[in-house]
Design an enzyme around this catalytic site. Structure first.
Site, short mmCIF file in Angstrom:
data_model
loop_
_atom_site.label_atom_id
_atom_site.label_comp_id
_atom_site.label_asym_id
_atom_site.label_seq_id
_atom_site.Cartn_x
_atom_site.Cartn_y
_atom_site.Cartn_z
N GLU A 285 0.89 -1.17 0.00
CA GLU A 285 0.00 0.00 0.00
C GLU A 285 0.92 1.21 0.00
O GLU A 285 1.41 1.62 1.06
CB GLU A 285 -0.93 -0.04 1.22
CG GLU A 285 -2.20 0.76 1.03
CD GLU A 285 -1.96 2.25 1.12
OE1 GLU A 285 -1.83 2.90 0.05
OE2 GLU A 285 -1.86 2.77 2.23
N CYS A 319 -2.70 8.68 2.25
CA CYS A 319 -2.28 8.22 0.92
C CYS A 319 -3.37 8.49 -0.10
O CYS A 319 -3.11 8.54 -1.31
CB CYS A 319 -1.91 6.74 0.95
SG CYS A 319 -3.21 5.69 1.62
#
Length: 530
Positions: A285, A319
């Site tokens: 990720e 993110c």
């Protein structure tokens, strides 16, 4: 081990006023509620200890040291991996519903400590209190999901072309899982991974961010209390706080067949290479460079409201934060003015993250502050126009103004780089097709968002030539995923998925089983070999 900063220690390291120190000191009550007390160690593998280097936990809101934590030595990390690997042979033999019961108890313990743990996240990471508490809720939600999964982990039966044969598909746990998390979600991302990994029958070694060690210690204490109450070894869920050297040990170790890594694309590429060399598996990720497209038929009020949180929620340190706003020329001026007005209102609610009235929080660290200033400077040097913000806020801690920059070419390196800060680059378009091209022109492919009322635009957006991101939204921002869907991106945003849907498959190995319950041995495809 660590020590919570005393009055004199805090004054010495921070050169802060007595008033500011007293303000922070008043927040230490919840540390004791979470079982974080003096002389507790900084890692856990069934027995607390640690003889390595010392870390400092710093409050982003003040720049003040909260605590000192002693990391494990590299030898102690090796020992932790060994113990966690060995614990797998016990944990994997428990029936999935019994593992689910343990996860249920962990979820309930998190519920009981949700407010205190949320406060700790806000103090140590810097996000506002509602986000800190919401992050704990996300961990609770994935525990609930895992409990349900424990009663329905599937297998399959397939028909065979051969007489008296049957094909089965079985999923088994893979062993001990290494989980490496980042500072921006010090609880939730570990929760996504650990709840699913554990209910699938795996043990875990968690390397938390070196800048959020207290949060990881508090969470590990919660898990260890549940394991201890059920007469299970604490090494089922181990913690190692510390630096990149510790992370490299985890990624290199064959006893950890899966590494889940959250962090930058640059480091993620190295992790992937090291793990692949030993034929391990990864869940990555990584970075995002997320775009929000607003067309001329959009609900502007809804789009602006969504943009505010997506751009500056968590001070732009998600993110999934919006890094690029792509506006149709017909509504560009209207949208921009409304966004500036919203930013001005939010700035009035800048303050201590632990204050319920605060909506805008600091960057996490001095390093983050330096990165913000460098990005603004580079943008201006390349011809960018500062439309809002761009400066540090003059107050203790790492606060900066939310920033809007226009006038840059979309292919400039500074635009294509993910800067973990509340900076958004603005672009103008004449069509959805042009917007999709801009959305897809960066290396990252995590999250994306389109605002439109036209159903044809929607299906173009989600189709094969639309957004190339792992997360594709309509009429909501780029940030704020639920646990029910699989989370993750493509391209340099990583690969694999976490959280919901069928992400559990990442933590298991698949076996295809052929059973012959007859008396002959026919071959497939009609092959005769006699």
């Amino acid at each position: 081990m660590f020590r919570v900063g005393s009055k004199n220690l805090c004054l010495y390291y921070c050169n802060t006023s007595l008033q500011l120190f007293q303000f922070i000191r008043n927040k230490y009550d919840f540390l004791h509620e979470l079982g974080i007390e003096n002389e507790n160690p900084g890692y856990f593998d069934g027995k607390w200890g640690g003889t390595g280097k010392v870390l400092e936990s710093i409050s982003p809101a003040s720049g003040c040291m909260i605590a000192k934590i002693q990391m494990p030595s590299l030898k102690e990390v090796e020992s932790t991996i060994e113990k966690t690997h060995n614990a797998w042979f016990l944990w994997s033999t428990l029936p999935p519903p019994k593992r689910g019961e343990i996860i249920r108890q962990i979820g309930n313990m998190l519920r009981n400590n949700k407010i205190s743990l949320g406060k700790l996240i806000s103090l140590e990471m810097g996000k506002i209190l509602s986000e800190g508490i919401g992050e704990v809720q996300e961990y609770i939600d994935i525990c609930d999901y895992a409990v349900g999964l424990s009663r329905m982990l599937p297998g399959k039966i397939f028909p065979s072309e051969r007489d008296n044969h049957i094909l089965l598909e079985l999923w088994n746990p893979i062993g001990a899982v290494g989980i490496i998390t980042a500072f921006n979600f010090p609880a939730a991302v570990f929760g996504w991974n650990s709840a699913l990994a554990m209910v699938c029958g795996n043990t875990t070694v968690w390397k938390s961010s070196p800048t959020t060690p207290l949060t990881s210690i508090a969470i590990t204490k919660i898990i260890s209390r549940v394991l201890e109450a059920n007469k299970l070894p604490g090494s089922i869920a181990s913690l190692v706080t510390g630096s990149g050297d510790i992370g490299h040990i985890l990624t290199s170790d064959k006893r950890l067949p899966l590494i889940s890594f959250t962090g930058s694309s640059t480091i993620g590429k190295r992790v992937a290479h090291v793990v692949q060399e030993r034929f391990g598996k990864t869940i990555l990720e990584l970075g995002g460079n997320n775009a929000m497209i607003v067309l001329d038929d959009a609900d502007i009020e809804m789009a602006v409201k969504s943009a505010v949180f997506s751009c500056i929620g968590t001070a732009g340190q998600r993110c999934t934060s919006t890094r690029r706003i792509i506006l149709h020329r017909k509504i560009e001026k209207q949208f921009t003015e409304k966004l500036k007005k919203a930013y001005t209102a939010i700035l009035e609610k800048t303050g201590d993250p632990l204050d319920n009235l605060t909506l805008y929080s600091p960057l996490h660290s001095e390093e983050s502050l330096i990165s913000f200033e460098a990005a603004v400077e580079s943008s201006l040097e390349n011809g960018g126009k500062l439309e809002f913000g761009g400066k540090r806020i003059q107050r203790p801690g790492y606060y900066v103004e939310p920033t809007i920059i226009s006038g840059l070419e979309p292919n400039l390196p500074i635009v294509k780089k993910e800067t973990f800060a509340p900076i958004v680059y603005k672009f103008e378009i004449d069509s959805l097709e042009e917007g999709i091209t801009l959305n897809n022109c960066v290396d990252q492919g995590l999250s994306s968002s389109l605002f439109t009322r036209d159903i044809q635009n929607f299906f173009k957006w989600i189709g094969p030539t639309g957004s190339d991101c792992g997360i594709i939204n309509l009429n909501i921002g780029t940030s704020g995923a639920e646990i029910g869907g699989a989370f993750g991106g493509d391209k340099s945003s990583g690969g694999g998925r976490e959280s919901g849907s069928d992400a559990w498959k990442n933590y298991m190995r698949r076996s295809t089983i052929t059973v012959n319950f007859g008396k002959n041995v026919p071959l497939a495809q009609g092959i005769i070999f006699t």
